[in-house]
Design an enzyme around this catalytic site. Sequence first.
Site, PDB file in Angstrom:
ATOM      1  N   LYS A 129       1.955   9.813  24.782  1.00 50.09           N
ATOM      2  CA  LYS A 129       2.088   8.643  23.945  1.00 50.09           C
ATOM      3  C   LYS A 129       2.448   7.311  24.675  1.00 50.09           C
ATOM      4  CE  LYS A 129       3.768  11.417  19.904  1.00 50.09           C
ATOM      5  NZ  LYS A 129       5.065  11.474  19.066  1.00 50.09           N
ATOM      6  N   CYS A 132       8.292   9.011  22.712  1.00 47.57           N
ATOM      7  CA  CYS A 132       8.985  10.002  22.274  1.00 47.57           C
ATOM      8  C   CYS A 132       8.317  11.288  21.426  1.00 47.57           C
ATOM      9  CB  CYS A 132      10.083   9.500  21.239  1.00 47.57           C
ATOM     10  SG  CYS A 132      10.978   7.876  22.034  1.00 47.57           S
ATOM     11  N   ASP A 133       9.014  12.077  21.316  1.00 45.93           N
ATOM     12  CA  ASP A 133       8.560  13.513  20.599  1.00 45.93           C
ATOM     13  C   ASP A 133       9.710  14.333  20.153  1.00 45.93           C
ATOM     14  OD1 ASP A 133       5.982  14.427  19.111  1.00 45.93           O
ATOM     15  OD2 ASP A 133       6.798  16.173  20.191  1.00 45.93           O
ATOM     16  N   SER A 134       9.543  14.866  19.043  1.00 44.51           N
ATOM     17  CA  SER A 134      10.756  15.863  18.617  1.00 44.51           C
ATOM     18  C   SER A 134      10.054  17.032  17.988  1.00 44.51           C
ATOM     19  CB  SER A 134      11.662  15.142  17.628  1.00 44.51           C
ATOM     20  OG  SER A 134      12.247  13.900  18.236  1.00 44.51           O
ATOM     21  N   GLY A 172      11.662  14.936  23.605  1.00 50.57           N
ATOM     22  CA  GLY A 172      11.330  14.468  24.787  1.00 50.57           C
ATOM     23  C   GLY A 172      11.028  12.962  25.017  1.00 50.57           C
TER      24      GLY A 172
END
Length: 482
Positions: A65, A158-160, A195
């Site tokens: 991203k 960001c990633d979750s 992350g």
Amino acid sequence: MSIPLILASQSRPRRDVLFSAGICPTIRVSHVDEPAALEREAASLGTTVDNLTVEQRVMILATAKAEAVHQAYRNIADAASHASGERIVGFPLKATGQASGSGERVTLRADEVQSADSVKTRDFSGVTVPTVTEPIADFLDGRPSLTRSKVGPLILGCDSMFLMDGECYGKPHSEEVARERLRAMRGSTGELWTGHCLIDFASGRMVRGASKATLHFCDYSDRDIERYIATGEPLEVAGSFTLEGFGGAFIDSIEGDPHGIIGLSLPLARRLAAQLGVEWTDLWNVKRSDLAPTVEYDSKTGAEKPLPPKENVHQPGDGWVVCDCGRKHWGTNGASGVLLARRDETTGEATHVVMQHRAAWSAEGGTWGIPGGATADGESPIEGALRESYEEANITPEDIDVVGSYCEDHGPWAYTTVFAFEKPGHRVEPKANDDESMEIEWVLIDEVPNRKLLTAMRTDWPNFAKRLRDLADVRNNGRNER
């Protein structure tokens, strides 16, 4: 001035975490194909997606991203840096009217050229506007812009994901999946991994990290599950729950980073910024008073004005400027837009322009103009126009050439119209990318005056149409406009 932060996410909770912590980010959605990104990275590691750890997955996606948005801004900076032609600046508040009876020209007062009270822009038709002209290259030299920044803007991806019993959970997207997951989670313990990837646009340096929090859920009932699903909240969040919303009451305790559960870890982001040599407080651009928004009212009726959709968020550069012309204008750093023209493949003549039918809640809603908006912190007017025109109308900067501009300078505020053509062999497919437009169209140049135009566009269109045709002639003759 603070260092700008670009958030590569449309997540309102992530933006709100930053805003509450003193940082108003520019939002740029990455549009990353997440399954494809995981497949590519797994293949490069000689494994499968199923064998990737949850930490690897959130780091891969956060990086994808951030890199996608970084490239998008590179395209903007490249198009702006290759701008050619002339920058014409008009000063309408110094405009002169027709000759007086004595044969002398007289300076118009602001109220003599003021249009209807209901509009936000002024009608300066019928007056002589003094102008200055300079090469765009001279204007760009030494001005604030993406390409001349020594630090920033910082781009945050960001990633979750939620890990429970060895299985990774992203967003459920459907009631059936959410119901199944929520039943499995009650009375259980799981881990929420987030992350982050942070890129400094100026240097290209990248840093990454991940945060983890352990959550203990209460033994909620089937009725609780159904009512929670009915809110719609669990469908589009990692793990099917939120800490800051309806689901917060069902989390008994947390071990680790609570902000990471919302999708953006402030401690991790602070540490990553430090690795890039940026102090966290250098990113602050919000005052405490900004946290309490006000509602505007119509000066005539006292009624509340139409408000943007709730999904819209305040971004750097958003805000009204009280102008010397007696009006309020949008954009604390000024505003700009792209007037993109298409040329006939045979004759080279300018034939069509991209027009935006403005959303009803916007200033002069329902009129036609060009896509654009407020210039963000750290951007030049051309860069801001390129960013806004992609976000609103899908005008891809890598497919166009900037060939000139016109700046209407009011003193404390200015609007820059950026003239552009499609590159030879390239095609721009405009569309409404967000809810700021009712529609986006290629419109025949000769048909533009037949539309209900934004006041400023109606005033400027005759000059704009002539300039587009002149610019097309210059390109047809193979000469450089100076």
